[in-house]
Design an enzyme around this catalytic site. Structure first.
Site, PDB file in Angstrom:
ATOM      1  N   ILE A   1     -14.042  -6.065 -80.117  1.00  0.00           N
ATOM      2  CA  ILE A   1     -13.694  -5.645 -79.330  1.00  0.00           C
ATOM      3  C   ILE A   1     -13.111  -6.926 -78.521  1.00  0.00           C
ATOM      4  O   ILE A   1     -12.139  -6.112 -78.442  1.00  0.00           O
ATOM      5  CB  ILE A   1     -14.931  -5.567 -78.358  1.00  0.00           C
ATOM      6  CG1 ILE A   1     -16.542  -4.698 -78.950  1.00  0.00           C
ATOM      7  CG2 ILE A   1     -14.646  -4.716 -77.157  1.00  0.00           C
ATOM      8  CD1 ILE A   1     -17.208  -4.901 -78.367  1.00  0.00           C
TER       9      ILE A   1
ATOM     10  N   GLU B   1     -29.286  -4.796 -64.337  1.00  0.00           N
ATOM     11  CA  GLU B   1     -28.055  -3.699 -63.879  1.00  0.00           C
ATOM     12  C   GLU B   1     -29.135  -2.724 -63.546  1.00  0.00           C
ATOM     13  O   GLU B   1     -31.038  -2.440 -64.092  1.00  0.00           O
ATOM     14  CB  GLU B   1     -27.801  -3.470 -64.861  1.00  0.00           C
ATOM     15  CG  GLU B   1     -26.586  -4.328 -65.344  1.00  0.00           C
ATOM     16  CD  GLU B   1     -26.036  -4.063 -66.848  1.00  0.00           C
ATOM     17  OE1 GLU B   1     -25.715  -3.233 -67.041  1.00  0.00           O
ATOM     18  OE2 GLU B   1     -25.468  -4.949 -67.592  1.00  0.00           O
TER      19      GLU B   1
ATOM     20  N   GLY C   1     -18.933   0.553 -70.140  1.00  0.00           N
ATOM     21  CA  GLY C   1     -18.891  -0.026 -71.355  1.00  0.00           C
ATOM     22  C   GLY C   1     -18.294   0.446 -72.423  1.00  0.00           C
ATOM     23  O   GLY C   1     -17.071   1.335 -72.716  1.00  0.00           O
TER      24      GLY C   1
ATOM     25  N   SER D   1     -19.676  -8.450 -71.412  1.00  0.00           N
ATOM     26  CA  SER D   1     -20.829  -8.012 -72.529  1.00  0.00           C
ATOM     27  C   SER D   1     -21.844  -8.086 -72.380  1.00  0.00           C
ATOM     28  O   SER D   1     -22.646  -7.340 -71.906  1.00  0.00           O
ATOM     29  CB  SER D   1     -20.384  -9.877 -72.833  1.00  0.00           C
ATOM     30  OG  SER D   1     -20.632 -10.594 -71.854  1.00  0.00           O
ATOM     31  N   ARG D   2     -22.475  -9.143 -71.762  1.00  0.00           N
ATOM     32  CA  ARG D   2     -23.837  -9.281 -70.769  1.00  0.00           C
ATOM     33  C   ARG D   2     -23.304  -9.757 -69.377  1.00  0.00           C
ATOM     34  O   ARG D   2     -22.823 -11.653 -69.085  1.00  0.00           O
ATOM     35  CB  ARG D   2     -24.492  -9.639 -71.483  1.00  0.00           C
ATOM     36  CG  ARG D   2     -25.704  -8.708 -72.637  1.00  0.00           C
ATOM     37  CD  ARG D   2     -25.783  -7.234 -72.323  1.00  0.00           C
ATOM     38  NE  ARG D   2     -26.222  -6.506 -73.720  1.00  0.00           N
ATOM     39  CZ  ARG D   2     -25.398  -5.715 -73.835  1.00  0.00           C
ATOM     40  NH1 ARG D   2     -24.436  -5.398 -74.107  1.00  0.00           N
ATOM     41  NH2 ARG D   2     -25.423  -4.756 -74.999  1.00  0.00           N
TER      42      ARG D   2
ATOM     43  N   HIS E   1     -21.977  -0.706 -66.073  1.00  0.00           N
ATOM     44  CA  HIS E   1     -22.264  -0.597 -67.622  1.00  0.00           C
ATOM     45  C   HIS E   1     -21.634  -0.097 -68.190  1.00  0.00           C
ATOM     46  O   HIS E   1     -21.970   1.032 -68.577  1.00  0.00           O
ATOM     47  CB  HIS E   1     -23.319  -1.075 -67.768  1.00  0.00           C
ATOM     48  CG  HIS E   1     -24.095  -1.460 -69.632  1.00  0.00           C
ATOM     49  ND1 HIS E   1     -24.612  -2.058 -69.980  1.00  0.00           N
ATOM     50  CD2 HIS E   1     -22.770  -1.600 -69.589  1.00  0.00           C
ATOM     51  CE1 HIS E   1     -24.802  -3.599 -70.640  1.00  0.00           C
ATOM     52  NE2 HIS E   1     -23.544  -2.526 -71.306  1.00  0.00           N
TER      53      HIS E   1
HETATM   54  O1  LIG Z   1     -23.385  -1.867 -73.965  1.00  0.00           O
HETATM   55  C1  LIG Z   1     -22.785  -2.349 -74.710  1.00  0.00           C
HETATM   56  C2  LIG Z   1     -23.540  -2.287 -75.963  1.00  0.00           C
HETATM   57  O2  LIG Z   1     -24.231  -3.151 -76.519  1.00  0.00           O
HETATM   58  O3  LIG Z   1     -22.136  -1.637 -77.426  1.00  0.00           O
END
Ligand SMILES: O=CC(=O)O
Length: 328
Positions: free
Chosen positions: A162, A273, A294, A243-244, A292
């Site tokens: 990523i 979240e 993502g 990320s987190r 989130h």
């Molecule tokens: O949050 C998304 C993932 O873990 O791919």
């Protein structure tokens, strides 16, 4: 083929807030006898013998000792994303159950989310939207001045697939790129995106105009970006976290944003979240928060399911699992 012939795949639910997407069901049913958690709980004795695999969609169902103990034929758990911090890897492995994630499917869509947040924060898109819809385009120019992305320095923390795709995108925006990673990328990979390696995070933090956090959440990265790290950043810098949530110390972030230690933050992840409605982060003008998002594109989510099926079938056939995750 139905119940008798296909391996049983346990999923939390179909549709709903966190269930697997309706559009994936036909594809999954080609390979598996699908069992939802509701069906499992209604007929636990019969269903528990059938389940050979679990497909975790957005961290559900919750995998605990009790569930693992009740599934004698479980061989593999496939995750619908790359982050595995919601799973006790050692516990799962102790039951002889394999695990897999979906790194190939998620990298482009997550990198896009990172760039979208970077651009939105730099150019104050969310504030601009509110001005446009609320005050009939009346605003003072100073209220909407953003920061220039071209020529700015992006510091990427975590240069896996990523992070690398973010660098590719940032290069197209004519950004200077710094990165920190546990292991340095090959020279030709660095050259291809024009990225400079920083052995220590501190140097990256001091030089970057945008800091993007892309590491997995582990005990080593928990609150990796805290008060000290934010104080190393430029007061004009923006922190982007895809990320987190727990990789960034959220309390320290609130203070840093309120006191001008850093310019702004753009967060796709928080803890918890979603955030409670009265959380300070939701009230600050210099923060953008997304729920989130993502990986969430139609294409990426479908590719995740394809990757999961590939991993599960490999595990059930005793073949090497393409995206196997081992407990560290
Ligand atoms: O949050 C998304 C993932 O873990 O791919």
């Amino acid at each position: 083929m139905g119940e008798g012939e296909l391996p049983g795949l346990l999923v939390d639910e179909i549709g709903g807030k966190h269930g697997i997407l309706h559009g994936h069901v036909a594809f999954l049913k080609k390979h598996f006898y699908l069992i939802t958690m509701k069906e499992f709980l209604e007929d636990r004795k019969r269903m528990s013998k059938k389940v050979q695999a679990i497909y975790l969609w957005w961290h559900k169902p919750v995998i605990d000792q009790e569930l693992l103990q009740s599934l004698p034929n479980l061989k593999v758990i496939a995750n619908s994303g790359v982050g595995m911090d919601h799973l006790d890897l050692k516990l799962v492995a102790s039951f002889g159950v394999k695990m897999a994630n979906a790194p190939r499917a998620v990298s482009s869509s997550t990198a896009d989310t990172g760039m979208a947040l970077l651009l939105a924060s730099a150019r104050r898109l969310v504030e601009g939207y509110h001005i446009a819809v609320s005050s009939g385009m009346e605003y003072s120019e100073a209220d909407i001045l953003g920061v220039e992305v071209t020529g700015a320095t992006l510091g990427i923390i975590g240069m896996g697939s990523i992070g690398y795709k973010i660098a590719l995108r940032a290069k197209a925006f004519e950004m200077n790129i710094l990165y920190h990673n546990r292991t340095r990328r090959k020279e030709q990979e660095e050259r291809a995106v024009g990225a400079t390696y920083c052995e220590k995070i501190d140097g990256l933090l001091q030089r970057a105009d945008f800091v993007m956090v892309v590491v997995s959440l582990t005990p080593q990265t928990h609150k990796l970006i805290g008060k000290r790290e934010m104080e190393l950043m430029k007061p004009t810098a923006t922190l982007i976290n895809i990320s987190r949530g727990a990789v960034v110390d959220q309390e320290a972030l609130v203070t840093a944003l309120q006191t001008g230690v850093i310019r702004a933050a753009a967060l796709d992840v928080t803890y918890p979240e979603p955030l409670p409605r009265d959380h300070t982060l939701l009230k600050l003008k210099n923060v953008i928060i997304t729920p989130h998002l993502g990986i969430k594109t139609d294409k990426a989510t479908y590719m995740i399911t394809e990757e999961a099926v590939e991993n599960i079938l490999a595990a059930l056939n005793g073949l090497p699992i393409p995206s196997e995750v081992l407990p560290s």
